[in-house]
Design an enzyme around this catalytic site. Structure first.
Site, PDB file in Angstrom:
ATOM      1  N   GLY A  78       0.765  -1.245   0.000  1.00  0.00           N
ATOM      2  CA  GLY A  78       0.000   0.000   0.000  1.00  0.00           C
ATOM      3  C   GLY A  78       0.791   1.288   0.000  1.00  0.00           C
ATOM      4  O   GLY A  78       0.214   2.363   0.150  1.00  0.00           O
ATOM      5  N   ASP A  98      -5.352  -5.536  -5.673  1.00  0.00           N
ATOM      6  CA  ASP A  98      -4.332  -6.576  -5.551  1.00  0.00           C
ATOM      7  C   ASP A  98      -5.016  -7.934  -5.428  1.00  0.00           C
ATOM      8  O   ASP A  98      -6.179  -8.019  -5.011  1.00  0.00           O
ATOM      9  CB  ASP A  98      -3.442  -6.326  -4.327  1.00  0.00           C
ATOM     10  CG  ASP A  98      -2.076  -6.985  -4.463  1.00  0.00           C
ATOM     11  OD1 ASP A  98      -1.085  -6.267  -4.692  1.00  0.00           O
ATOM     12  OD2 ASP A  98      -1.991  -8.228  -4.372  1.00  0.00           O
ATOM     13  N   ASP A 114      -8.403  -9.856  -9.658  1.00  0.00           N
ATOM     14  CA  ASP A 114      -7.522  -9.834 -10.831  1.00  0.00           C
ATOM     15  C   ASP A 114      -7.991  -8.748 -11.784  1.00  0.00           C
ATOM     16  O   ASP A 114      -9.140  -8.760 -12.231  1.00  0.00           O
ATOM     17  CB  ASP A 114      -7.590 -11.210 -11.517  1.00  0.00           C
ATOM     18  CG  ASP A 114      -6.592 -11.358 -12.663  1.00  0.00           C
ATOM     19  OD1 ASP A 114      -6.109 -10.324 -13.174  1.00  0.00           O
ATOM     20  OD2 ASP A 114      -6.321 -12.507 -13.050  1.00  0.00           O
ATOM     21  N   LYS A 178       6.449  -0.705 -13.693  1.00  0.00           N
ATOM     22  CA  LYS A 178       7.797  -1.231 -13.478  1.00  0.00           C
ATOM     23  C   LYS A 178       8.190  -2.132 -14.647  1.00  0.00           C
ATOM     24  O   LYS A 178       7.399  -2.958 -15.103  1.00  0.00           O
ATOM     25  CB  LYS A 178       7.844  -2.033 -12.182  1.00  0.00           C
ATOM     26  CG  LYS A 178       9.216  -2.640 -11.881  1.00  0.00           C
ATOM     27  CD  LYS A 178       9.178  -3.548 -10.670  1.00  0.00           C
ATOM     28  CE  LYS A 178       9.061  -2.763  -9.397  1.00  0.00           C
ATOM     29  NZ  LYS A 178       9.098  -3.628  -8.196  1.00  0.00           N
TER      30      LYS A 178
END
Length: 229
Positions: A78, A98, A114, A178
């Site tokens: 978080g 998540d 999901d 990322k």
């Protein structure tokens, strides 16, 4: 104001005993104890040192603004969600999503599921009460230690997150994800450049120097209708 690295310079902690620990776990624990970002995150009330990564990216690319609608994919534990709540302010809406359950983050709506599930996608948009201005993803697969394999696996995750962003973002919105060193694979990068006005790669100072992680920052979403999404 000193950065976490400047504030922590010269302080070193060594564990007294490695009894019952593997060499790898010993090194990990010592690195955590001596990481100035870990100490700074704890002092500032952030749930993870990763909070500094998105703060540093925001400082460079001005990702956040008051009143935004923000989605944080792979949000646990978080840290990024906390930053989004702080930066979007009381008028903003932040959804953390998540597969794992998360402790409450004041000011954010937390969903477990999901993001590829259409029902979850609908739930995100309902919680936002409209399209998103910013989609964040600090997700990474479990690493194998084989660089080429890990690179392909995280690119797969980025592609899925990009698909999701294309469905929920408002025109002009932004996407941050990322990736691993080597950046974004050409076809995926070309797709981002087609769908967003600017696409950049960055490694914020809070990313460990020995880590292969980087971030792709795509801003100025051109809108789903322009690319048939």
């Amino acid at each position: 104001m000193k950065s976490p690295t400047e504030a922590g310079r010269g302080l070193t902690t060594r564990l007294r005993t490695a009894k019952g620990r593997t060499t790898a776990s010993q090194k990990w624990l010592e690195r955590q104890l001596n990481d100035p970002y870990v100490r700074a995150a704890k002092a500032a009330g952030w749930r993870s040192r990763a909070a500094f990564k998105i703060l540093e990216l925001d400082e460079k690319y001005h990702l956040f603004r008051p009143g935004q609608r923000v989605v944080d994919l792979g949000a646990a534990p978080g840290g990024w969600t906390q930053v989004a709540v702080q930066r979007a302010g009381e008028q903003g809406k932040v959804v953390g999503l998540d597969l794992l359950p998360m402790d409450v983050v004041p000011g954010a709506a937390l969903l477990q599921g999901d993001f590829q599930d259409e029902a979850v996608e609908r739930a995100v948009l309902e919680a936002l009460d409209g399209p998103a201005d910013l989609v964040l993803s600090d997700m990474a697969p479990n690493t194998t230690g084989h660089n080429a394999t890990d690179h392909l696996r995280i690119l797969g995750l980025v592609e899925l997150a990009l698909d999701f962003a294309g469905k929920v973002l408002t025109p002009g919105g932004a996407f941050v994800a990322k990736v691993f060193q080597g950046g974004t694979e050409r076809d995926l990068l070309n797709r981002m450049k087609r769908d967003y006005a600017t696409v950049r790669h960055a490694k914020p100072p809070a990313s460990r120097k020995d880590s292969a992680e980087m971030y792709v920052v795509a801003q100025g979403f051109r809108g789903a209708n322009e690319h048939g999404g």
